[in-house]
Write a protein that holds these residues in place. Structure first.
Motif, PDB file in Angstrom:
ATOM      1  N   UNK A  57      45.773  45.666  43.454  1.00 44.81           N
ATOM      2  CA  UNK A  57      44.227  45.624  43.080  1.00 44.81           C
ATOM      3  C   UNK A  57      43.599  46.336  44.187  1.00 44.81           C
ATOM      4  N   UNK A  58      44.161  47.238  44.826  1.00 49.77           N
ATOM      5  CA  UNK A  58      43.539  47.876  46.055  1.00 49.77           C
ATOM      6  C   UNK A  58      42.441  48.651  45.405  1.00 49.77           C
ATOM      7  N   UNK A  59      41.425  48.798  46.489  1.00 51.96           N
ATOM      8  CA  UNK A  59      40.115  49.361  46.144  1.00 51.96           C
ATOM      9  C   UNK A  59      40.325  50.946  45.675  1.00 51.96           C
ATOM     10  N   UNK A  60      41.080  51.589  46.491  1.00 55.12           N
ATOM     11  CA  UNK A  60      41.319  53.031  46.108  1.00 55.12           C
ATOM     12  C   UNK A  60      42.785  53.053  45.332  1.00 55.12           C
ATOM     13  N   UNK A  61      42.421  53.169  43.875  1.00 55.43           N
ATOM     14  CA  UNK A  61      43.884  53.326  43.258  1.00 55.43           C
ATOM     15  C   UNK A  61      43.849  54.167  41.929  1.00 55.43           C
ATOM     16  N   UNK A  62      45.005  54.863  41.506  1.00 57.27           N
ATOM     17  CA  UNK A  62      44.916  55.674  40.347  1.00 57.27           C
ATOM     18  C   UNK A  62      45.151  54.983  39.175  1.00 57.27           C
ATOM     19  N   UNK A  63      45.535  55.883  38.321  1.00 57.00           N
ATOM     20  CA  UNK A  63      45.711  55.130  36.817  1.00 57.00           C
ATOM     21  C   UNK A  63      47.080  54.252  36.542  1.00 57.00           C
ATOM     22  N   UNK A  64      47.392  53.470  37.365  1.00 59.85           N
ATOM     23  CA  UNK A  64      48.661  52.716  37.260  1.00 59.85           C
ATOM     24  C   UNK A  64      48.242  51.244  37.046  1.00 59.85           C
ATOM     25  N   UNK A  65      48.802  50.563  35.976  1.00 56.17           N
ATOM     26  CA  UNK A  65      48.679  49.288  36.036  1.00 56.17           C
ATOM     27  C   UNK A  65      50.036  48.416  35.742  1.00 56.17           C
ATOM     28  N   UNK A  78      41.118  54.951  23.000  1.00 58.16           N
ATOM     29  CA  UNK A  78      41.786  54.252  21.723  1.00 58.16           C
ATOM     30  C   UNK A  78      43.058  53.894  22.084  1.00 58.16           C
ATOM     31  N   UNK A  79      44.038  54.483  22.732  1.00 56.71           N
ATOM     32  CA  UNK A  79      45.249  54.387  23.317  1.00 56.71           C
ATOM     33  C   UNK A  79      45.310  52.948  24.328  1.00 56.71           C
ATOM     34  N   UNK A  80      44.144  53.032  25.107  1.00 55.38           N
ATOM     35  CA  UNK A  80      44.188  51.766  25.837  1.00 55.38           C
ATOM     36  C   UNK A  80      44.075  50.563  25.131  1.00 55.38           C
ATOM     37  N   UNK A  81      43.146  50.700  24.082  1.00 59.63           N
ATOM     38  CA  UNK A  81      42.801  49.502  22.997  1.00 59.63           C
ATOM     39  C   UNK A  81      44.159  49.157  22.287  1.00 59.63           C
ATOM     40  N   UNK A  82      44.759  50.396  22.002  1.00 61.27           N
ATOM     41  CA  UNK A  82      46.305  50.076  21.278  1.00 61.27           C
ATOM     42  C   UNK A  82      47.241  49.386  22.215  1.00 61.27           C
ATOM     43  N   UNK A  83      47.113  49.580  23.348  1.00 60.82           N
ATOM     44  CA  UNK A  83      48.250  48.969  24.440  1.00 60.82           C
ATOM     45  C   UNK A  83      47.548  47.369  24.676  1.00 60.82           C
ATOM     46  N   UNK A  84      46.289  46.983  24.619  1.00 59.10           N
ATOM     47  CA  UNK A  84      45.871  45.870  24.874  1.00 59.10           C
ATOM     48  C   UNK A  84      46.249  45.010  23.498  1.00 59.10           C
ATOM     49  N   UNK A  85      46.007  45.525  22.570  1.00 59.08           N
ATOM     50  CA  UNK A  85      46.421  44.911  21.344  1.00 59.08           C
ATOM     51  C   UNK A  85      47.949  44.643  21.218  1.00 59.08           C
ATOM     52  N   UNK A 102      39.781  57.592  36.012  1.00 59.09           N
ATOM     53  CA  UNK A 102      39.484  56.377  36.527  1.00 59.09           C
ATOM     54  C   UNK A 102      38.702  55.510  35.569  1.00 59.09           C
ATOM     55  N   UNK A 103      38.092  56.248  34.514  1.00 58.47           N
ATOM     56  CA  UNK A 103      37.436  55.366  33.596  1.00 58.47           C
ATOM     57  C   UNK A 103      38.174  54.626  32.579  1.00 58.47           C
ATOM     58  N   UNK A 104      39.539  55.460  32.450  1.00 64.30           N
ATOM     59  CA  UNK A 104      40.792  55.100  31.579  1.00 64.30           C
ATOM     60  C   UNK A 104      40.942  53.604  32.329  1.00 64.30           C
ATOM     61  N   UNK A 105      41.194  53.638  33.507  1.00 59.67           N
ATOM     62  CA  UNK A 105      41.864  52.693  34.560  1.00 59.67           C
ATOM     63  C   UNK A 105      41.009  51.429  34.424  1.00 59.67           C
ATOM     64  N   UNK A 106      39.687  51.918  34.595  1.00 57.24           N
ATOM     65  CA  UNK A 106      38.581  50.591  34.676  1.00 57.24           C
ATOM     66  C   UNK A 106      38.627  49.964  33.127  1.00 57.24           C
ATOM     67  N   UNK A 107      38.816  50.798  32.048  1.00 58.35           N
ATOM     68  CA  UNK A 107      38.504  50.063  30.759  1.00 58.35           C
ATOM     69  C   UNK A 107      39.961  49.228  30.630  1.00 58.35           C
ATOM     70  N   UNK A 108      40.994  49.798  30.937  1.00 58.02           N
ATOM     71  CA  UNK A 108      42.336  49.017  30.771  1.00 58.02           C
ATOM     72  C   UNK A 108      42.371  47.775  31.432  1.00 58.02           C
ATOM     73  N   UNK A 109      41.930  48.014  32.835  1.00 51.13           N
ATOM     74  CA  UNK A 109      42.183  46.784  33.837  1.00 51.13           C
ATOM     75  C   UNK A 109      41.101  45.709  33.132  1.00 51.13           C
ATOM     76  N   UNK A 110      39.999  45.964  32.811  1.00 52.42           N
ATOM     77  CA  UNK A 110      39.003  44.805  32.317  1.00 52.42           C
ATOM     78  C   UNK A 110      39.640  44.279  31.296  1.00 52.42           C
ATOM     79  N   UNK A 111      40.270  45.062  30.324  1.00 49.85           N
ATOM     80  CA  UNK A 111      40.749  44.324  28.808  1.00 49.85           C
ATOM     81  C   UNK A 111      42.025  43.577  29.159  1.00 49.85           C
TER      82      UNK A 111
END
Ligand code: PMP
Length: 406
Positions: A327-335, A389-396, A306-315
């Motif tokens: 953007x469902x209220x209840x969702x797992x780590x898929x973007x 860090x991998x989330x950040x790598x994706x965003x970049x 969930x924490x990975x998802x929140x960080x990735x979504x925000x970025x």
């Protein structure tokens, strides 16, 4: 989440040490298949090194050892999903086969005038077998629609369910959008009219420990390869009362009681649905994968992901022109996302050059893509062994792809 033992966990996955295109692999295609920890790899090596044999019909030691290990895995899986009886756990080749098995059984039971309900969020494997069944029986396929945020329209569901409804099939979690569907509510409503419910748990199994008794679900299907196990094996949970009634899916060895040219009688459960030599090693390794995931713990996994998802979504939201689907209220780590004016395939190709594995396309969920009027999306899906860090790598990497393609 600070105390999640991510460094230790990553050491369990040999593949995470490799490079792709000269860059460290960042594996974000977990919704397609998960990676395999050495505990499961060791289990496979041990099987083929020490006790590879056919099961259930041998008196020799190897056959008995293989049989014991296979049946012990069935028991582990039963306990994991909290099924009441071991006969309710049918080994399959995966979710797809589990659904086809049930659809085949219902093709002998339904008739014209009966109705079945499919959700708009399904993977093709929870659509096509039922269309075939409807063609054969004359039953009517009705669609539970989705809302723009990727949730199911539960008001429409209330209107769809009626006295003719015989079966409802919905996924627990959408592979294309990550939506966690309100399956308890869906099951309760179906029960009121006596309809059976099949839940496709392929995407939920790596994130949520489903309790089939608490859910009071009739059928729940999963694939081992989504939850750190090998490909080509899965499980169908079916309530004993249903499995006893359904016609066998395939004929062959192992599934019979008596065979003569005049008549064949079938074996009891679970063997009635397990014709032929199964994926013995796969079943045993599935048990090892379940042990592995339970050692980490599903609550800890859910919180970390969930924490990975929140960080990735925000970025990702901060990237101009990027749109997230689902953007469902209840969702797992898929973007699932697209960038305006850029084809998802082009983004996928560029980020791969940077070592990042994402999936592009319709994700075997064409009706969802049609709903959004898009050919496909880029899908990044995170597992408990991914890092911030991998989330950040994706965003970049996505920013870079955008620059190159704009
Ligand atoms: N349903 C869902 C929701 C899935 O994500 C998948 C796999 N992508 C399947 C069914 C089919 O699973 P398998 O290919 O392992 O049979």
């Amino acid at each position: 989440m600070t105390n999640f033992p991510i460094d230790k966990i990553r050491l369990d996955f040999p593949i995470l040490q490799r490079k792709v295109n000269g860059k460290p692999l960042v594996y974000l295609d977990n919704a397609a298949t998960s990676q395999t920890p050495k505990q499961v790899i060791d289990c496979i090596v041990e099987y083929y090194s020490l006790y590879n044999a056919n099961i259930h019909r041998g008196v020799h030691t190897l056959s008995q050892e293989a049989t014991d290990a296979y049946e012990a895995a069935r028991e582990k899986i039963r306990v994991h999903f909290n099924a009441k009886h071991r006969e309710e756990i049918i080994f399959t080749s995966g979710t797809t086969e589990g659904i086809n098995l049930v659809a085949h059984g219902f093709s002998k039971r339904l008739k014209k005038g009966d109705e079945v309900i499919v959700s708009a969020l399904e993977h093709h494997s929870n659509i096509v077998p039922w269309q075939m069944m409807c063609e054969e029986t004359g039953a009517k396929l009705r669609v539970l629609p989705m809302l723009p945020n990727g949730e199911l329209d539960m008001n429409a569901y209330a209107d769809l369910v009626n006295a003719n409804t015989k079966l409802v099939f919905v996924n627990h979690i959408s592979n294309a959008l990550g939506t966690i569907n309100p399956i308890k509510q869906i099951i309760e409503k179906a029960k009121k009219v006596g309809a059976a419910v099949l839940i496709d748990g392929a995407q939920a199994a790596p994130h949520i420990k489903a309790d089939v008794q608490d859910l009071d679900v009739d059928f729940y299907v999963v694939s081992a390869h989504k939850m750190c196990g090998p490909t080509g094996v899965g499980v169908l949970f079916g309530k004993k009362t249903w499995l006893e009634k359904l016609h066998p899916y395939q004929g062959g060895g192992e599934m019979i009681d008596q065979v003569s040219f005049e008549q064949t009688t079938y074996a009891g459960l679970p063997h009635k649905f397990e014709a032929g030599t199964p994926n013995i090693c796969g079943g045993i390794a599935f048990g090892a994968a379940i042990d592995y995931m339970n050692t980490i713990g599903f609550e800890a996994i859910a919180q970390y992901e969930h924490d990975l998802l929140v960080k990735a979504t925000q970025a990702l939201f901060e990237i101009d022109g990027l749109k997230i689907y689902g953007t469902a209220k209840e969702k797992t780590s898929v973007i699932s996302f697209n960038i305006e004016g850029i084809h998802p395939y082009d983004i996928g190709t560029i980020v791969d050059k940077l070592g990042i594995a994402v999936r592009t396309g319709h994700h075997c969920a064409k009706p969802i893509m049609d709903y959004y009027k898009i050919p496909g999306t880029v899908r990044a899906s995170f597992a408990f062994y991914n890092t911030f860090e991998e989330v950040e790598a994706l965003v970049q990497a996505v920013k870079k792809a955008k620059e190159m393609l704009s």
